[in-house]
Scaffold this active site. Structure first.
Site, PDB file in Angstrom:
ATOM      1  N   GLY A 155      29.248  40.138  36.397  1.00  0.00           N
ATOM      2  CA  GLY A 155      29.804  39.138  35.483  1.00  0.00           C
ATOM      3  C   GLY A 155      29.326  39.212  34.053  1.00  0.00           C
ATOM      4  N   GLU A 160      24.470  43.492  40.258  1.00  0.00           N
ATOM      5  CA  GLU A 160      25.622  44.311  40.676  1.00  0.00           C
ATOM      6  C   GLU A 160      26.682  44.240  39.588  1.00  0.00           C
ATOM      7  OE1 GLU A 160      26.207  42.559  44.574  1.00  0.00           O
ATOM      8  OE2 GLU A 160      27.475  41.005  43.735  1.00  0.00           O
ATOM      9  N   GLY A 204      29.430  45.517  37.000  1.00  0.00           N
ATOM     10  CA  GLY A 204      30.493  46.512  36.998  1.00  0.00           C
ATOM     11  C   GLY A 204      30.977  46.740  35.565  1.00  0.00           C
ATOM     12  N   ARG A 254      45.221  43.974  33.144  1.00  0.00           N
ATOM     13  CA  ARG A 254      44.460  42.832  32.626  1.00  0.00           C
ATOM     14  C   ARG A 254      45.203  42.004  31.584  1.00  0.00           C
ATOM     15  NH1 ARG A 254      40.269  42.858  30.195  1.00  0.00           N
ATOM     16  NH2 ARG A 254      39.268  41.156  31.260  1.00  0.00           N
ATOM     17  N   CYS A 268      59.933  46.013  34.798  1.00  0.00           N
ATOM     18  CA  CYS A 268      60.948  44.964  34.670  1.00  0.00           C
ATOM     19  C   CYS A 268      60.294  43.586  34.820  1.00  0.00           C
ATOM     20  CB  CYS A 268      62.037  45.153  35.714  1.00  0.00           C
ATOM     21  SG  CYS A 268      62.809  46.769  35.581  1.00  0.00           S
ATOM     22  N   GLU A 269      59.298  43.356  33.995  1.00  0.00           N
ATOM     23  CA  GLU A 269      58.560  42.087  33.939  1.00  0.00           C
ATOM     24  C   GLU A 269      58.261  41.872  32.475  1.00  0.00           C
ATOM     25  OE1 GLU A 269      57.524  39.950  36.257  1.00  0.00           O
ATOM     26  OE2 GLU A 269      58.164  41.104  38.019  1.00  0.00           O
TER      27      GLU A 269
HETATM   28  C1  LIG Z   1      33.603  41.582  40.788  1.00  0.00           C
HETATM   29  C2  LIG Z   1      32.257  41.493  41.351  1.00  0.00           C
HETATM   30  C3  LIG Z   1      31.175  42.118  40.727  1.00  0.00           C
HETATM   31  C4  LIG Z   1      31.287  42.866  39.424  1.00  0.00           C
HETATM   32  O1  LIG Z   1      31.705  42.046  38.396  1.00  0.00           O
HETATM   33  P1  LIG Z   1      31.730  42.572  36.870  1.00  0.00           P
HETATM   34  O2  LIG Z   1      32.382  41.432  36.165  1.00  0.00           O
HETATM   35  O3  LIG Z   1      32.527  43.806  36.840  1.00  0.00           O
HETATM   36  O4  LIG Z   1      30.315  42.771  36.469  1.00  0.00           O
HETATM   37  C5  LIG Z   1      29.944  42.046  41.340  1.00  0.00           C
HETATM   38  N1  LIG Z   1      29.778  41.380  42.502  1.00  0.00           N
HETATM   39  C6  LIG Z   1      30.805  40.759  43.135  1.00  0.00           C
HETATM   40  C7  LIG Z   1      30.538  40.061  44.405  1.00  0.00           C
HETATM   41  C8  LIG Z   1      32.072  40.788  42.580  1.00  0.00           C
HETATM   42  O5  LIG Z   1      33.073  40.174  43.196  1.00  0.00           O
END
Ligand SMILES: *Cc1c(COP(=O)(O)O)cnc(C)c1O
Length: 422
Positions: free
Chosen positions: A230, A272, A274, A310, A341-342
């Site tokens: 997040g 975690e 991403g 997004r 087509c959106e």
């Molecule tokens: C989506 C998600 C992430 C990664 O989120 P980012 O916004 O990409 O950092 C990590 N853990 C869980 C459980 C998620 O659903």
């Protein structure tokens, strides 16, 4: 301010499109590695830090292999993601399995691979005991409900389907211990694309206080807390990237105030992330193929929201530049659109850009996470491929573009020929 750069000049990019026609994603390995190293450096102040990369953000095993080399494990949410991590050499406790509404066969796969299972619900304790057995190490996902403000993408925790309540968590850890678990971890994930470091520091504080209360009330010492993902990225040029050192410093203060006096030191800190790991280092490259003038001015691309969803899904901003026209004044106002087509298939709405022409190479920034990963085949759109720019400037194709035979692969065309219709 965050500069919006692209690693290739226009002639280099034109040259690349001769081997790999647009659209495609391009990722910058050198930049991803440098960023990964900055993250690890900032968090090396903790005695037991470990980072999992959220595979869903960029589910490509070439990228995972690079991140594994940098010391990352993987956070997976499904069986195919577990397999991708395994292919990249991420094994056992270097992988965390955070799923919800998990089918039995996925729990079985997680057990067989020896990854850390993160339970999403209290009832899953009985479910896994009955079907796969209680593992030695187990994590539980906490939903703080009204105790924590949510943010725009993920919403309010009390309206979110994920996790255990506080009360369920205390009962759950005791139950897991009574049924044979030996090592315990706590997880939460309450934000998405959040750039404010204080928000993430507060999340750490919340988990530390909970870990201390769990120890006090149940005697269970957690092995680690997982702060989830997040962390945001500056999609808009006027936004500022989050400072990892500042964030780690704030979490360290909370650690010293809460974890150390509670007798939980050394408590593992895990993340975690991403988006922030790969997001700014990937671009969707497309070509302008049409310019249309009706009530508004439109630039039509050879990519669509099937390649990058997004903007259509969240109204998300992605910065756009035009190769070779970076220095020109933004004298025009365009909707930059794809061919679905959106009518929400728009990469940008009423965006100020330099004058554009069919043939221009259009660079859509910050597409290195939750980009290609969210692609789909609606309208018979075939998803584009992925290229990796290596530190020596060579380019490797790490996923080819889809072809018609991929699209048709799930159909039994022989059965269709013999299918009686009267
Ligand atoms: C989506 C998600 C992430 C990664 O989120 P980012 O916004 O990409 O950092 C990590 N853990 C869980 C459980 C998620 O659903």
């Amino acid at each position: 301010m965050s500069a919006k750069t692209f690693p290739l000049t226009k002639p280099e990019l034109e040259e690349l499109t001769r081997s790999y026609p647009t659209p495609f994603y391009l990722y910058d390995e050198g930049a991803i590695r440098q960023n990964a190293e900055r993250i690890i450096r900032a968090f090396s102040r903790f005695p037991a830090f470990k980072k999992y990369f959220a595979v869903k953000a960029l589910p490509n095993p070439f990228i995972l292999k690079i991140l594994a080399r940098e010391g990352f494990g993987a956070d997976c949410s499904s069986y195919p993601e577990l397999i991708l991590a395994d292919m990249a050499g991420m094994k056992g406790e270097d992988v965390m399995f955070t799923s919800n509404e998990t089918p039995l066969r996925e729990y079985e796969a997680a057990r067989d691979l020896g990854v850390i299972i993160n339970l999403d619900d209290f009832t899953h304790i009985d479910f896994i005991e009955k079907h796969i057995g209680i593992p030695e190490i187990i994590s539980c996902r906490y939903n703080p409900g009204p105790l924590k403000e949510g943010n725009a993408i993920i919403g309010k925790p009390e309206e979110a389907k994920y996790g255990f309540t506080r009360e369920q968590l205390f009962r759950g850890f005791c139950l897991l211990r009574d049924r044979g678990a030996k090592r315990f971890a706590l997880h939460t994930m309450v934000a998405s694309n959040e750039l404010n470091p204080e928000y993430h520091i507060e999340t750490a504080r919340l988990l530390f206080e909970l870990a201390a209360a769990i120890k006090k009330e149940t005697g269970i010492s957690l092995e680690f807390v997982n702060l989830g993902g997040g962390v945001g990225i500056p999609y808009r040029p006027e936004q500022e990237a989050l400072d990892y050192e500042y964030l780690a410093g704030g979490i360290q203060r909370a650690y010293e105030e809460i974890v150390v006096p509670a007798g939980l030191d050394p408590l593992g800190i895990r993340t975690e992330w991403g988006r922030v790991v790969t997001g700014p280092y990937g671009w969707l490259v497309a070509r302008a193929i049409h310019r249309k003038s009706i009530y508004r001015e439109y630039i039509g691309l050879d990519a669509s929201m099937a390649d990058l969803m997004r903007p259509a899904l969240y109204g998300a901003y992605h910065h756009i530049t035009v190769a070779g026209k970076e220095g020109l004044p933004p004298t025009e106002t365009y909707d930059v659109v794809g061919g679905l087509c959106e009518n929400n298939d728009k990469f940008a709405i009423q965006r100020k850009l330099p004058k554009m022409d069919p043939g221009d190479l259009v660079i859509i920034h910050d597409a290195g996470a939750h980009g290609r990963a969210m692609g789909f085949n609606y309208n018979g759109k075939l998803r584009c491929g992925e290229l990796l720019l290596r530190p020596d400037k060579s380019v490797v194709m790490i996923r080819r573009a889809e072809r018609l035979d991929d699209y048709l692969a799930t159909l039994d065309t022989a059965a269709l020929g013999n299918f009686p219709v009267s």
